[in-house]
Design an enzyme around this catalytic site. Structure first.
Site, mmCIF file in Angstrom:
data_model
loop_
_atom_site.group_PDB
_atom_site.id
_atom_site.type_symbol
_atom_site.label_atom_id
_atom_site.label_comp_id
_atom_site.label_asym_id
_atom_site.label_seq_id
_atom_site.Cartn_x
_atom_site.Cartn_y
_atom_site.Cartn_z
ATOM 1 C CE1 TYR A 98 -4.450 -1.128 0.020
ATOM 2 C CE2 TYR A 98 -3.325 -3.023 0.966
ATOM 3 C CZ TYR A 98 -4.437 -2.472 0.359
ATOM 4 O OH TYR A 98 -5.535 -3.249 0.096
ATOM 5 C CD GLU A 140 -6.766 -6.151 1.201
ATOM 6 O OE1 GLU A 140 -5.562 -6.039 1.543
ATOM 7 O OE2 GLU A 140 -7.311 -5.378 0.390
ATOM 8 C CE1 TYR A 191 -11.834 -13.618 -6.849
ATOM 9 C CE2 TYR A 191 -14.173 -13.090 -6.903
ATOM 10 C CZ TYR A 191 -12.884 -12.770 -6.534
ATOM 11 O OH TYR A 191 -12.639 -11.612 -5.827
ATOM 12 C CD GLN A 207 -8.891 -12.183 -10.107
ATOM 13 O OE1 GLN A 207 -9.226 -11.418 -10.993
ATOM 14 N NE2 GLN A 207 -7.827 -11.952 -9.365
ATOM 15 N N GLY A 282 -24.105 -15.047 -21.234
ATOM 16 C CA GLY A 282 -22.819 -15.513 -21.726
ATOM 17 C C GLY A 282 -22.088 -16.364 -20.714
ATOM 18 C CG PHE A 397 -16.532 -12.777 -15.343
ATOM 19 C CD1 PHE A 397 -16.646 -13.126 -14.012
ATOM 20 C CD2 PHE A 397 -17.133 -13.584 -16.283
ATOM 21 C CE1 PHE A 397 -17.338 -14.263 -13.615
ATOM 22 C CE2 PHE A 397 -17.826 -14.722 -15.912
ATOM 23 C CZ PHE A 397 -17.929 -15.074 -14.572
#
Length: 406
Positions: A98, A140, A191, A207, A282, A397
């Site tokens: 960061y 996180e 994912y 991903q 899709g 995505f």
């Protein structure tokens, strides 16, 4: 919360910074990659850098976060922060990265805005950055702990044990840990990140949604991204599709891949008993088929409505699975639209997906996945049908451009 002085300064300078963010972010990335070329080679998606979508996503996130801080100081944009944090965790982003981002981002701001960036302005925007950064670091850290990887090492070696051709463009890969350890815990709709080494030595990461679990293996499905090659030999002038093409061409049974722990904030809530809508377009069907498979595998009695839009029957991945899994559920049905259907296809299911005619209970919870125009149209239709905004979840995505495009 921002200090009172910072609130005044950020509010006054937000139009200028927001208006210039489209100039700032390309300069930021240029500086970052000049100082740390390994990040572009091995961490950042070169395709998204080439087409500018990563810059747009960053701009949208910064502007949105700063706007919330000054206009709604008692509200934290948890949904946006969670989405970013899950992406970061799937890549193994660590707290020490960061300050690197801060250094080059602020250098880019000064380069674009010049003398307008007084010490007072710099201090105020530094507060914005670190409020966002520290919130992400905290989220996180919790996600790494939950994944059993408190040190942030989310990567493991997996062996491809099978592959299934879904359509001409889509392949499902089955992967097991190479050291025979148990499969990591995951939730339907999440994912994994997959890293491959390309011919130029870059270790690029993408991903891919988990489309299920089979034979003690994780299943992830990959659509080959194709495009016209430019004079440089890159797809569409950028390296779009280089990882999907590599996987299609080289990831055969026995191939070893580096795969991350599962991540993603859009996943099926197993404890929820309300009616559920799974809507996709899709290749957006991949997380939805994972959710549908979980519902069928657990014998769910929930009301389940699956809807999907595709170009034609030939391009519709998991077409047979959709019918088979729906038939296994006690209270479920599926609706499909094709833009260019083959054979005797109903006229009212030709063209774009239309949710307006579906009978959806008011307490339905919806999960959406597909291109951004599809997401916008589907969400608008669901809101008009009376679904609550908090009950409409979506997955994109690639970089999330929803905020960036307003």
């Amino acid at each position: 919360m921002l200090s009172e002085q910072a609130v005044r300064t950020v509010r006054a300078t937000l139009p200028a910074v927001g208006g210039a963010i489209g100039e700032i972010t390309p300069i930021f990335y240029r500086r970052l990659f000049a100082a740390h070329p390994d990040l572009l080679r091995d961490l950042f998606n070169r395709g998204n850098q080439a087409n500018g979508s990563q810059q747009q996503a960053l701009a949208g996130a910064i502007a949105a976060f700063a706007t919330v801080l000054v206009e709604r100081p008692d509200v934290r944009p948890d949904a946006m922060l969670a989405r970013i944090a899950h992406k970061h965790v799937s890549l193994g982003i660590r707290p020490e990265q960061y300050p690197i981002v801060q250094e080059h981002l602020f250098a880019a701001i000064v380069e674009v805005l010049g003398e307008a960036v007084t010490p007072e302005v710099a201090a105020a925007w530094d507060e914005v950055y670190w409020l966002m950064a520290n919130a992400l670091i905290a989220i996180e850290a919790r996600l790494y702990q939950q994944a059993g990887t408190p040190d942030g090492d989310v990567w493991g070696s997996y062996r491809i044990v099978g592959r299934r051709q879904e359509t001409d463009e889509v392949v499902t890969f089955l992967a097991r840990p190479a050291d025979d350890r148990p499969l990591p815990a995951h939730r339907p709709g999440q994912y994994v990140s997959v890293q491959v080494e390309l011919p130029d030595g870059a270790r690029q990461i993408r991903q891919y949604s988990l489309s299920g679990q089979l034979d003690e293996a994780l299943c992830f499905s990959v659509k080959r991204v194709a495009g016209e090659r430019s004079g440089s030999g890159l797809l569409d002038g950028g390296p779009n599709g280089e990882v999907s093409a590599w996987l299609h061409d080289h990831a055969l049974p026995g191939t070893l891949l580096r795969i991350s722990a599962p991540a993603g904030d859009v996943h099926l809530d197993a404890a929820d008993t309300r009616p559920v809508l799974l809507a996709s377009a899709g290749i957006g069907c991949t997380p939805m088929i994972g959710m549908l498979g979980h519902l069928a595998g657990t014998g769910s009695t929930r009301r389940v409505v699956s809807v999907h839009a595709d170009r034609s029957q030939a391009t519709h991945a998991f077409r047979d699975d959709l019918a088979l899994l729906t038939a296994k559920l006690a209270d479920a049905d599926a609706h499909v639209w094709y833009e260019e259907p083959a054979g005797d296809w109903p006229a009212d299911r030709t063209g774009r997906l239309d949710l307006a005619g579906l009978d959806l209970p008011a307490d339905t919870v919806a999960y959406l996945c597909g291109p951004l125009p599809f997401l916008r149209a589907a969400r608008t239709q669901l809101l008009a049908a009376g679904l609550g905004a908090a009950d409409i979840h979506y997955e994109v995505f690639g970089p999330d451009l929803w905020l960036a495009q307003g």
